[in-house]
Design a protein around this motif. Structure first.
Motif, short mmCIF file in Angstrom:
data_model
loop_
_atom_site.label_atom_id
_atom_site.label_comp_id
_atom_site.label_asym_id
_atom_site.label_seq_id
_atom_site.Cartn_x
_atom_site.Cartn_y
_atom_site.Cartn_z
N TYR A 224 0.82 -1.20 0.00
CA TYR A 224 0.00 0.00 0.00
C TYR A 224 0.86 1.26 0.00
O TYR A 224 2.02 1.27 0.43
CB TYR A 224 -0.95 -0.02 1.20
N PHE A 254 -8.06 3.98 -4.27
CA PHE A 254 -9.37 3.68 -3.71
C PHE A 254 -10.38 4.73 -4.16
O PHE A 254 -10.33 5.88 -3.71
CB PHE A 254 -9.32 3.66 -2.18
N ARG A 257 -12.23 6.56 -1.45
CA ARG A 257 -11.58 7.55 -0.60
C ARG A 257 -11.18 8.82 -1.35
O ARG A 257 -10.99 9.87 -0.74
CB ARG A 257 -10.34 6.93 0.05
N TRP A 274 -14.30 -1.41 1.81
CA TRP A 274 -13.29 -0.38 2.03
C TRP A 274 -13.88 1.03 2.05
O TRP A 274 -13.16 1.99 2.09
CB TRP A 274 -12.23 -0.47 0.93
#
Length: 275
Positions: A224, A254, A257, A274
């Motif tokens: 990540y 993502f 996000r 997520w």
């Protein structure tokens, strides 16, 4: 009336499901062989999004003992939003101790000091009579034929398709542009939103590695990346599994996000684990 397949499959999540597989399945604790079967099943307990292996009791090479009431494997969240229509599923992070159908909890001996308590489960359903479901996280290693299996057993009804594209993808965090690319790799995975994997050269933000690592049964081990304002905003597969080799070194963000725009149109945000 036509039936939408995705909705039909989502509705089946509420039931106990199984599928025979023709592969030889083995599992080890350290160097001790725990099970060896050419008659394995994949079993999805009600509400589970991924399967576990189940094998005939006679294919278990160690002792099975009843362990009623054991709760040491109940870690992890309950149902989380995922997929269309507001569905909520149990993910691999939900511990094996959370069983959603009647059955008996079992412990597997290992021949060593520590038995695998609560790592077996025998559903009461007559279709699964004589089989024991084994927690994928309990043994140290699993293999189908002579190839290791990581993350969890692969679902034969789950697909991960990667396609090269020339669509214009822009990733933003507020006013900050994180990436801008016209050569993305689009990944279409069953029951998940489209993911946009971008060449590292098209990432304009300064991203740095975090210590987060996750494993996907289909793609491999992901590392990540964090930005100056968001932790774990993106991920990459430095050495993916062979089926996902085309993703090597690409970066995905993502969409839950940050904002992703495709050909000038904001990508829709779907609820996922997520989110």
């Amino acid at each position: 009336m036509a039936l939408r397949v995705g909705e039909h499959l989502a509705a089946s999540l509420t039931g106990l499901r199984y599928e025979p597989i023709e592969r030889r399945v083995r599992a080890w604790a350290s160097d001790r062989l725990l099970l060896d079967s050419t008659h394995a099943l994949l079993v999805w307990e009600p509400g589970r999004i991924v399967p576990q292996y189940a094998v005939p009791v006679d294919d278990v090479r160690t002792h099975l003992t009843p362990d009623p009431g054991f709760s040491g494997r109940r870690e992890g969240p309950g149902p989380v939003p995922a997929g269309p229509g507001g569905a909520r599923w149990l993910t691999p992070e939900t511990g094996f101790g959370m069983h959603t159908c009647p059955g008996a909890v079992l412990t597997l001996s290992t021949g060593g000091a520590e038995p695998l308590r609560g790592a077996g489960f025998r559903p009461e359903d007559p279709e699964l009579a004589g089989h024991v479901v084994v927690d994928f996280t309990a043994p140290d290693r699993w293999a189908e034929e002579d190839e290791d299996v990581v993350g969890h057993p692969r679902d034969p009804f789950h697909r991960v398709d990667a396609r090269r594209s020339s669509r214009h993808v822009v990733v933003r965090d507020g006013e900050q542009v994180l990436a801008d690319s016209t050569r993305p790799m689009l990944v279409f995975e069953t029951n998940l939103p489209v993911r946009h994997y971008l060449p590292r050269a098209d990432v304009v933000a300064d991203l740095h590695p975090s210590d987060t690592v996750t494993t996907c049964a289909y793609k491999g081990r992901a590392s990540y990346l964090s930005s100056s304002t968001r932790r774990d905003v993106a991920w990459t597969y430095p050495a993916p599994l062979p089926d996902a080799a085309q993703l090597t070194g690409l970066v995905a963000f993502f969409g839950e996000r940050v904002d992703i725009e495709v050909d000038g149109v904001p990508a829709e945000r779907h609820p996922t684990p997520w989110s």
